[in-house]
Design a protein around this motif. Structure first.
Motif, short mmCIF file in Angstrom:
data_model
loop_
_atom_site.label_atom_id
_atom_site.label_comp_id
_atom_site.label_asym_id
_atom_site.label_seq_id
_atom_site.Cartn_x
_atom_site.Cartn_y
_atom_site.Cartn_z
N THR A 93 24.70 11.51 -42.26
CA THR A 93 25.34 10.27 -41.82
C THR A 93 25.44 10.21 -40.30
N ILE A 94 25.80 11.32 -39.69
CA ILE A 94 25.91 11.36 -38.22
C ILE A 94 24.54 11.10 -37.58
N LYS A 95 23.50 11.71 -38.11
CA LYS A 95 22.16 11.51 -37.55
C LYS A 95 21.68 10.07 -37.74
N VAL A 96 21.96 9.49 -38.90
CA VAL A 96 21.53 8.11 -39.14
C VAL A 96 22.27 7.15 -38.22
N ALA A 97 23.59 7.31 -38.11
CA ALA A 97 24.38 6.42 -37.26
C ALA A 97 24.00 6.58 -35.79
N ALA A 98 23.85 7.81 -35.33
CA ALA A 98 23.49 8.04 -33.93
C ALA A 98 22.07 7.54 -33.64
N GLY A 99 21.13 7.83 -34.53
CA GLY A 99 19.75 7.37 -34.31
C GLY A 99 19.64 5.85 -34.31
N THR A 101 22.00 3.74 -33.50
CA THR A 101 22.64 3.24 -32.29
C THR A 101 21.72 3.38 -31.07
N VAL A 102 21.07 4.53 -30.95
CA VAL A 102 20.14 4.74 -29.83
C VAL A 102 18.97 3.75 -29.91
N LEU A 103 18.44 3.54 -31.11
CA LEU A 103 17.33 2.60 -31.28
C LEU A 103 17.74 1.19 -30.90
N VAL A 104 18.93 0.77 -31.32
CA VAL A 104 19.42 -0.58 -31.01
C VAL A 104 19.58 -0.75 -29.50
N LEU A 105 20.17 0.23 -28.84
CA LEU A 105 20.38 0.10 -27.40
C LEU A 105 19.05 0.10 -26.63
N LEU A 106 18.09 0.89 -27.06
CA LEU A 106 16.81 0.92 -26.38
C LEU A 106 16.08 -0.42 -26.47
N VAL A 107 16.25 -1.14 -27.57
CA VAL A 107 15.58 -2.42 -27.75
C VAL A 107 16.43 -3.57 -27.22
N ALA A 108 17.75 -3.52 -27.46
CA ALA A 108 18.62 -4.65 -27.13
C ALA A 108 18.86 -4.78 -25.63
N ALA A 226 26.25 1.35 -39.27
CA ALA A 226 25.33 2.34 -39.83
C ALA A 226 26.08 3.44 -40.57
N TRP A 227 27.25 3.78 -40.10
CA TRP A 227 28.06 4.82 -40.74
C TRP A 227 28.51 4.38 -42.13
N ASN A 228 28.85 3.12 -42.30
CA ASN A 228 29.39 2.63 -43.57
C ASN A 228 28.34 2.07 -44.51
#
Length: 295
Positions: A93-99, A101-108, A226-228
């Motif tokens: 869950t931590i890896k999915v949420a963190a990944g 979030t990083v993907l969203v920030l890199l694109v957004a 992503a966490w929920n």
């Protein structure tokens, strides 16, 4: 004094003083009432979490007791979470949420910055399209999502969860960051250009530090979403070791019996990291949500 006009009586000084005191106490009373209402609403929202915590500390025999407080505090339920093998699912869950979030920030970040600083052709259509994508729910597209990832061989993979969660949270991040970048004066970047900075230098030295409340707002909401997330993870993952915690907690729900105390113990542990993260950056989240309201 005109004939037939009664003399005006001056109110006593005590009455004037009492009236002034009442006017002064009125805002104070209003503040107390608003604060009391806020505490009541907070207790209403916190009550389910209190019940969840108390249930996680009950024994199997006391689950049907009508008492609010457990007669016996079973702290081993929380410790049993780690021995049940769910710690690995928590790490997923931590890896999915963190990944995500990083993907969203890199694109957004580049999309929001460019759309806020440039009036290109189709800009309005682009922003409307971003808003429309926010209206779609993953549940309505589960079949298509599964077929796409099956063709690419990404079913039962952590990368599929990162891509889906990142895609469905991208629209919100673009809108939040676009509003925040638009509220930052262009003159600050132009001054940085005069000082010898290029476009990227002005962005990383001037604009991004000022836009940090908006960035953190997009970060925290993407991370929590992503966490929920549950439905997509339940559809795309089949191996128990690769499932996030929201799906793995279903192992406590059987066909004829539910292991309530362990289910709630896992829910408590899954909730604690999000609460800590939100408490640490709550002020910046509030600032980011009000972005663009005042220029």
């Amino acid at each position: 004094m005109a004939v037939g006009t009664a003399p005006r009586r001056t109110p006593p000084a005590s009455r004037v003083a009492n009236r002034g005191a009442a006017v002064r106490h009125l805002p104070r009373l209003k503040t107390v009432l608003v604060a009391a209402a806020a505490y009541v609403i907070a207790l209403i929202f916190l009550f389910p979490y209190v019940v969840m915590l108390l249930t996680s500390l009950r024994s199997q025999d006391s689950l049907r007791d009508v008492t609010f407080w457990p007669d016996e505090w079973v702290w081993s339920n929380l410790a049993g979470f780690w021995s049940s093998g769910l710690a690995g699912n928590l790490w997923v869950t931590i890896k999915v949420a963190a990944g995500s979030t990083v993907l969203v920030l890199l694109v957004a970040l580049p999309a929001a910055y460019y759309s806020a600083r440039h009036r290109f052709r189709g800009r309005t259509a682009f922003l409307i399209l971003v808003l429309i994508t926010q209206m779609f729910q993953p549940t309505a597209m589960l079949v298509g999502i599964y077929r796409e990832f099956y063709q690419f061989g990404l079913v039962d993979s952590i990368w599929s969860l990162i891509l889906v969660n990142g895609g469905f949270n991208l629209a919100f991040a673009v809108w939040i960051l676009n509003a925040y970048f638009s509220s930052i004066p262009r003159e600050l970047e132009e001054a940085a250009f005069i000082d010898g900075n290029g476009r990227f230098g002005a962005l990383f030295r001037i604009t991004l530090p000022l836009a940090m409340p908006g960035v953190i707002t997009a970060l925290i909401f993407t991370f929590i979403a992503a966490w929920n997330e549950f439905v997509v993870a339940l559809t795309l993952t089949t191996t128990p070791e690769k499932q996030p915690l929201t799906v793995a907690l279903n192992s406590f729900i059987g066909q004829y019996q539910v292991d309530w105390q362990n289910l709630f113990a896992g829910s408590v542990i899954a909730t604690i990291p999000v609460i800590i993260l939100f408490a640490l950056i709550e002020r910046k989240v509030v600032g980011g949500l009000t972005a663009g309201s005042i220029k």
